[in-house]
Design a protein around this motif. Structure first.
Motif, PDB file in Angstrom:
ATOM      1  N   SER A   1      46.675  31.098  22.464  1.00  0.00           N
ATOM      2  CA  SER A   1      46.879  29.902  23.279  1.00  0.00           C
ATOM      3  C   SER A   1      47.332  30.320  24.669  1.00  0.00           C
ATOM      4  CB  SER A   1      47.931  29.006  22.635  1.00  0.00           C
ATOM      5  OG  SER A   1      49.191  29.660  22.634  1.00  0.00           O
ATOM      6  N   LEU A   2      47.241  29.382  25.624  1.00  0.00           N
ATOM      7  CA  LEU A   2      47.652  29.688  26.984  1.00  0.00           C
ATOM      8  C   LEU A   2      49.135  30.042  27.057  1.00  0.00           C
ATOM      9  CD1 LEU A   2      45.727  27.046  29.121  1.00  0.00           C
ATOM     10  CD2 LEU A   2      45.156  29.436  28.744  1.00  0.00           C
ATOM     11  N   SER A   3      49.938  29.465  26.198  1.00  0.00           N
ATOM     12  CA  SER A   3      51.373  29.762  26.217  1.00  0.00           C
ATOM     13  C   SER A   3      51.670  31.199  25.828  1.00  0.00           C
ATOM     14  CB  SER A   3      52.128  28.811  25.275  1.00  0.00           C
ATOM     15  OG  SER A   3      51.742  29.010  23.937  1.00  0.00           O
ATOM     16  N   GLU A   4      50.705  31.877  25.201  1.00  0.00           N
ATOM     17  CA  GLU A   4      50.876  33.283  24.815  1.00  0.00           C
ATOM     18  C   GLU A   4      50.108  34.226  25.738  1.00  0.00           C
ATOM     19  OE1 GLU A   4      49.489  33.323  20.797  1.00  0.00           O
ATOM     20  OE2 GLU A   4      51.378  32.569  19.972  1.00  0.00           O
ATOM     21  N   ASN A   5      49.445  33.671  26.747  1.00  0.00           N
ATOM     22  CA  ASN A   5      48.680  34.510  27.671  1.00  0.00           C
ATOM     23  C   ASN A   5      49.596  34.968  28.800  1.00  0.00           C
ATOM     24  OD1 ASN A   5      46.955  35.486  29.780  1.00  0.00           O
ATOM     25  ND2 ASN A   5      45.248  34.433  28.801  1.00  0.00           N
ATOM     26  N   PRO A   6      49.903  36.263  28.885  1.00  0.00           N
ATOM     27  CA  PRO A   6      50.884  36.726  29.880  1.00  0.00           C
ATOM     28  C   PRO A   6      50.378  36.706  31.320  1.00  0.00           C
ATOM     29  CG  PRO A   6      49.960  38.582  28.671  1.00  0.00           C
ATOM     30  CD  PRO A   6      49.444  37.351  28.002  1.00  0.00           C
ATOM     31  N   PHE A   7      49.112  36.352  31.533  1.00  0.00           N
ATOM     32  CA  PHE A   7      48.569  36.273  32.890  1.00  0.00           C
ATOM     33  C   PHE A   7      48.443  34.835  33.391  1.00  0.00           C
ATOM     34  CE2 PHE A   7      46.620  40.187  31.071  1.00  0.00           C
ATOM     35  CZ  PHE A   7      47.263  41.112  31.885  1.00  0.00           C
ATOM     36  N   LEU A   8      48.879  33.875  32.604  1.00  0.00           N
ATOM     37  CA  LEU A   8      48.681  32.473  32.969  1.00  0.00           C
ATOM     38  C   LEU A   8      49.280  32.151  34.334  1.00  0.00           C
ATOM     39  CD1 LEU A   8      47.826  29.576  32.308  1.00  0.00           C
ATOM     40  CD2 LEU A   8      49.986  29.288  31.087  1.00  0.00           C
ATOM     41  N   HIS A   9      50.462  32.671  34.617  1.00  0.00           N
ATOM     42  CA  HIS A   9      51.146  32.318  35.861  1.00  0.00           C
ATOM     43  C   HIS A   9      50.459  32.868  37.103  1.00  0.00           C
ATOM     44  CE1 HIS A   9      52.326  36.385  35.322  1.00  0.00           C
ATOM     45  NE2 HIS A   9      53.332  36.384  36.183  1.00  0.00           N
ATOM     46  N   THR A  10      49.523  33.791  36.937  1.00  0.00           N
ATOM     47  CA  THR A  10      48.857  34.382  38.104  1.00  0.00           C
ATOM     48  C   THR A  10      47.938  33.381  38.810  1.00  0.00           C
ATOM     49  OG1 THR A  10      47.004  35.258  36.798  1.00  0.00           O
ATOM     50  CG2 THR A  10      48.936  36.681  37.070  1.00  0.00           C
ATOM     51  N   TRP A  11      47.678  32.220  38.167  1.00  0.00           N
ATOM     52  CA  TRP A  11      46.817  31.229  38.831  1.00  0.00           C
ATOM     53  C   TRP A  11      47.400  30.804  40.176  1.00  0.00           C
ATOM     54  CZ3 TRP A  11      48.266  26.401  40.458  1.00  0.00           C
ATOM     55  CH2 TRP A  11      49.467  25.892  39.946  1.00  0.00           C
ATOM     56  N   SER A  12      48.727  30.651  40.243  1.00  0.00           N
ATOM     57  CA  SER A  12      49.348  30.186  41.488  1.00  0.00           C
ATOM     58  C   SER A  12      49.292  31.260  42.570  1.00  0.00           C
ATOM     59  CB  SER A  12      50.797  29.766  41.243  1.00  0.00           C
ATOM     60  OG  SER A  12      51.571  30.853  40.784  1.00  0.00           O
ATOM     61  N   LEU A  13      49.396  32.516  42.163  1.00  0.00           N
ATOM     62  CA  LEU A  13      49.295  33.607  43.129  1.00  0.00           C
ATOM     63  C   LEU A  13      47.867  33.757  43.626  1.00  0.00           C
ATOM     64  CD1 LEU A  13      51.581  36.086  41.202  1.00  0.00           C
ATOM     65  CD2 LEU A  13      52.142  34.880  43.304  1.00  0.00           C
ATOM     66  N   ALA A  14      46.909  33.475  42.738  1.00  0.00           N
ATOM     67  CA  ALA A  14      45.507  33.495  43.152  1.00  0.00           C
ATOM     68  C   ALA A  14      45.261  32.427  44.222  1.00  0.00           C
ATOM     69  CB  ALA A  14      44.603  33.251  41.939  1.00  0.00           C
ATOM     70  N   ILE A  15      45.772  31.229  43.994  1.00  0.00           N
ATOM     71  CA  ILE A  15      45.610  30.148  44.971  1.00  0.00           C
ATOM     72  C   ILE A  15      46.301  30.503  46.285  1.00  0.00           C
ATOM     73  CG2 ILE A  15      46.463  27.819  45.494  1.00  0.00           C
ATOM     74  CD1 ILE A  15      45.585  26.967  42.732  1.00  0.00           C
ATOM     75  N   GLU A  16      47.473  31.122  46.196  1.00  0.00           N
ATOM     76  CA  GLU A  16      48.204  31.499  47.405  1.00  0.00           C
ATOM     77  C   GLU A  16      47.412  32.511  48.232  1.00  0.00           C
ATOM     78  OE1 GLU A  16      52.838  32.344  48.586  1.00  0.00           O
ATOM     79  OE2 GLU A  16      52.244  31.387  46.735  1.00  0.00           O
ATOM     80  N   MET A  17      46.852  33.506  47.575  1.00  0.00           N
ATOM     81  CA  MET A  17      46.066  34.512  48.287  1.00  0.00           C
ATOM     82  C   MET A  17      44.800  33.896  48.889  1.00  0.00           C
ATOM     83  SD  MET A  17      47.399  37.505  48.552  1.00  0.00           S
ATOM     84  CE  MET A  17      46.147  38.778  48.666  1.00  0.00           C
ATOM     85  N   GLN A  18      44.171  32.994  48.173  1.00  0.00           N
ATOM     86  CA  GLN A  18      42.980  32.324  48.691  1.00  0.00           C
ATOM     87  C   GLN A  18      43.333  31.486  49.919  1.00  0.00           C
ATOM     88  OE1 GLN A  18      41.510  30.175  45.250  1.00  0.00           O
ATOM     89  NE2 GLN A  18      41.531  32.060  44.038  1.00  0.00           N
ATOM     90  N   PHE A  19      44.482  30.834  49.867  1.00  0.00           N
ATOM     91  CA  PHE A  19      44.917  30.032  51.015  1.00  0.00           C
ATOM     92  C   PHE A  19      45.244  30.922  52.207  1.00  0.00           C
ATOM     93  CE2 PHE A  19      48.278  27.972  53.507  1.00  0.00           C
ATOM     94  CZ  PHE A  19      47.615  26.814  53.887  1.00  0.00           C
ATOM     95  N   TYR A  20      45.878  32.056  51.944  1.00  0.00           N
ATOM     96  CA  TYR A  20      46.201  32.983  53.031  1.00  0.00           C
ATOM     97  C   TYR A  20      44.942  33.487  53.729  1.00  0.00           C
ATOM     98  CZ  TYR A  20      51.051  33.311  51.382  1.00  0.00           C
ATOM     99  OH  TYR A  20      52.343  33.039  51.031  1.00  0.00           O
ATOM    100  N   PHE A  21      43.862  33.588  52.988  1.00  0.00           N
ATOM    101  CA  PHE A  21      42.608  34.028  53.598  1.00  0.00           C
ATOM    102  C   PHE A  21      42.052  32.953  54.540  1.00  0.00           C
ATOM    103  CE2 PHE A  21      37.948  34.167  53.592  1.00  0.00           C
ATOM    104  CZ  PHE A  21      37.735  35.457  54.079  1.00  0.00           C
ATOM    105  N   LEU A  22      42.188  31.681  54.146  1.00  0.00           N
ATOM    106  CA  LEU A  22      41.602  30.594  54.925  1.00  0.00           C
ATOM    107  C   LEU A  22      42.481  30.150  56.096  1.00  0.00           C
ATOM    108  CD1 LEU A  22      40.265  28.343  52.021  1.00  0.00           C
ATOM    109  CD2 LEU A  22      38.916  29.822  53.511  1.00  0.00           C
ATOM    110  N   LEU A  23      43.798  30.153  55.909  1.00  0.00           N
ATOM    111  CA  LEU A  23      44.702  29.550  56.889  1.00  0.00           C
ATOM    112  C   LEU A  23      44.548  30.122  58.300  1.00  0.00           C
ATOM    113  CD1 LEU A  23      46.976  27.563  57.504  1.00  0.00           C
ATOM    114  CD2 LEU A  23      48.608  29.345  56.858  1.00  0.00           C
ATOM    115  N   PRO A  24      44.583  31.437  58.496  1.00  0.00           N
ATOM    116  CA  PRO A  24      44.469  31.941  59.878  1.00  0.00           C
ATOM    117  C   PRO A  24      43.145  31.579  60.537  1.00  0.00           C
ATOM    118  CG  PRO A  24      44.323  33.748  58.307  1.00  0.00           C
ATOM    119  CD  PRO A  24      44.760  32.540  57.539  1.00  0.00           C
TER     120      PRO A  24
END
Length: 616
Positions: free
Chosen positions: A126-149
């Motif tokens: 299940s997603l609650s046992e997936n240790p990479f689940l929280h990386t979704w927010s860091l992925a979005i942050e990096m994608q935003f950092y690419f677009l913002l400038p």
């Protein structure tokens, strides 16, 4: 931009929201909003840095991207490596090479939000046992950092109206996706629907870079009202709400107000040593806390933690975070660019190599034959919307098999029986919900993707049903009892078929067992654990019997009479289940060897009855 300790304190609050929510979502049901607070802070700070550099004519895209990567990637890749190592030891072969590896690879390139937007499979961890689940927010942050400038630089002359327009457009898109399209899971993990949260921070940096007001009373009032608003949100918001939609506006504006009132009554709290310390560690704390919790959940086969486990999680999370902050984050920040790039390239390459080779290496000592560990037959007609013909395909198809994942795991039973007794059958199945009309979504089940997929299959399923005189329906007995809409839907299906002189054969499926990750606990397919208790299914028996009594075209075939199912999850010390709710391929074939002749005779009786009925 001048360093602000109060922002470190706000980061600490955001992390504590998330941490408490992940420990026990009953305490802070809206604690997930801590991620949204992080997004607002990022939009505020990063846009301030970019705009300041643009104004001073010293902005460089290369320098900006390099600084962001150096800030985020080293500890991130270290965490991925450590998580992969722990998963290699703790996870079963199937879990490691399945959801674990696929999410690992996408996290590696900051695309895990796209991966998790697809929801979780009915099979596997299940997603609650997936240790990479929280990386979704860091992925979005990096994608935003690419677009913002790019956006800030291209629209620098009209930056305020451009940001306002972009906020309105992306909010409208979020509204459409959540409230009109009902794509809540996709919206939650989408960059486009999260951009407004960053933009609120950006707009506050544009309009209130010197603070919201010079009046101390106004600052005090706004800051107190904002922190109270945030607290109300984290207490009242819930995971099953339609979020982000428009609901993001309240907590994000409250967080932005706190950024714009640095000299308020809250300053002593936000700038206290503890809060500043936690804020400095917040990135590392966020990175490490979720894998630690996920591994505890996986090892204990339970979502909830006891007090001893909570103490261990707190201690382990803090220790790992302090070490990574002290020896990775701060060290990389002091390195010269060339050396930092070399080290980061090595770390990234090592992480990528780990993602590529460990799934193959793990098979040498952990792999369990697929007949014991996963569904292997009839997958095209389960996941790809394609009807399949199974059994003795040289003979005409005798019936159509529909249903949920229990129908999938009974395909080997029907296939082996068909090959032995000379009949074929066609099948089209899906997870959790049968593809029949008027099935309702069970809110607490967290299976929205499965429900949506089943609705897409309704028409092709009925098209298939209309071609046959005998329809076999196999369902999870437990789900049948739990979701009351199943009763009326199956009743209406029986009525629909009765009007056409068609027969409905209901399979009383294999029993559900007590909830245990069987393969993980048994450590192989030869018996290495105690037998498991069967969940009672008396209510499902009564419901099925009532249907058979009501309609003369409804039949019931009870698989539970097989002695193969006497001592689950084993038969003669070999696994016949691969999880608590599903028999494996081997067990399904054994059922055919035991009941094949009986079922074939039962099927012939139905066919004969149907022929007689049609002649009359």
């Amino acid at each position: 931009m001048k360093f602000r300790n109060d922002i470190q304190g706000l980061r600490a609050i955001a992390f504590l929201f998330v941490f408490i929510f992940h420990l026990d979502n009953n305490i802070l049901p809206g604690g997930f909003l801590g991620v949204d607070v992080f997004f607002v802070i990022s939009g505020f700070l990063v846009s301030s840095i970019i705009l300041n550099d643009i104004d001073k004519k010293r902005f460089s895209f290369i320098n900006f991207y390099q600084k962001r990567v150096i800030r985020i990637a080293p500890v991130y890749y270290l965490c991925l490596l450590a998580t992969a190592a722990a998963g290699f030891i703790l996870f079963t072969y199937l879990d490691y090479t399945g959801s674990f590896t696929s999410s690992f690879k996408r996290a590696l390139i900051f695309l895990s939000n796209q991966h998790f937007s697809k929801g979780e499979s009915y099979f596997g961890t299940s997603l609650s046992e997936n240790p990479f689940l929280h990386t979704w927010s860091l992925a979005i942050e990096m994608q935003f950092y690419f677009l913002l400038p790019l956006v800030l630089y291209l629209f620098r002359k009209y930056i305020k109206p451009a940001m306002l327009l972009l906020l309105i457009v992306t909010t409208a898109y979020s509204f459409k996706l959540v409230y009109i399209d009902q794509q809540i899971n996709a919206a939650y993990f989408s960059l486009a629907t999260r951009i407004p949260e960053f933009l609120i921070g950006v707009l506050y940096a544009l309009y209130f870079k010197n603070g919201l007001s010079g009046n101390q009373r106004i600052n005090n009032f706004v800051s107190i009202a904002s922190i109270l608003t945030l607290l109300v949100c984290v207490v009242t918001y819930k995971e099953n709400m339609k979020f982000p939609g428009l609901l993001y506006l309240i907590p994000c504006i409250a967080a932005a107000n706190l950024l714009a009132t640095p000299r308020s009554l809250l300053r002593p709290i936000l700038e206290s040593k503890v809060m500043v310390h936690l804020g400095a560690l917040s990135y590392s704390l966020y990175l490490w806390h979720w894998p630690v919790m996920a591994f505890f959940r996986y090892a204990n086969n339970s979502y909830c933690f006891n007090w001893l486990q909570i103490c261990c999680i707190v201690l382990l999370t803090y220790t790992l975070s302090w070490l990574s902050y002290s020896f990775i984050e701060t060290k990389f920040a002091k390195l010269k660019k060339r050396r930092a790039n070399i080290y980061l390239l090595f770390l990234g390459a090592l992480t990528g190599l780990t993602a590529a080779i460990t799934p193959r290496f793990i098979s040498s000592f952990k792999k369990i034959p697929e007949i014991y560990s996963k569904p292997i037959l009839g997958l095209k007609s389960h996941y790809e919307k394609q009807a399949e013909t199974l059994g003795d395909t040289t003979k005409p198809s005798k019936f159509v098999l529909i249903g949920d994942s229990h129908a999938l795991m009974l395909k080997p039973f029907f296939d082996e029986t068909g090959k032995k007794y000379g009949f074929a059958f066609q099948t089209l199945t899906c997870d959790s919900y049968p593809a029949i009309e008027e099935i309702a979504y069970l809110e607490e089940s967290n299976t929205l993707k499965m429900f949506e997929f089943s609705r897409e299959l309704v028409k092709p399923t009925y098209d298939l049903i209309n071609q046959f005189d005998i329809i076999v329906l196999a369902l999870n007995n437990h789900n049948y009892v739990k979701n009351k809409s199943f009763h009326g839907a199956v009743d209406r299906l029986a009525k629909y078929l009765n009007a056409q002189n068609k027969q409905l054969l209901l399979i009383h499926s294999f029993p559900i067992l007590e909830s245990v990750n069987i393969i993980k606990k048994n450590k192989g397919f030869v018996k290495n654990m105690d037998f498991l208790n069967k969940r009672p299914d008396d209510e499902s028996t009564l419901i099925l019997s009532a249907l058979a009594d009501k309609w003369n075209n409804v039949w019931i075939y009870d698989l539970r009479k097989s002695h193969v199912l006497d001592t689950p999850p084993f038969y003669r010390d070999t696994l016949i289940y691969y999880d608590y709710a599903h028999i494996n391929h081997h067990g399904s074939v054994l059922l055919s060897k035991d009941l094949g002749a009986d079922f074939n005779q039962f099927l012939n009786n139905i066919a004969q009855r149907n022929t007689t009925s049609n002649n009359n």
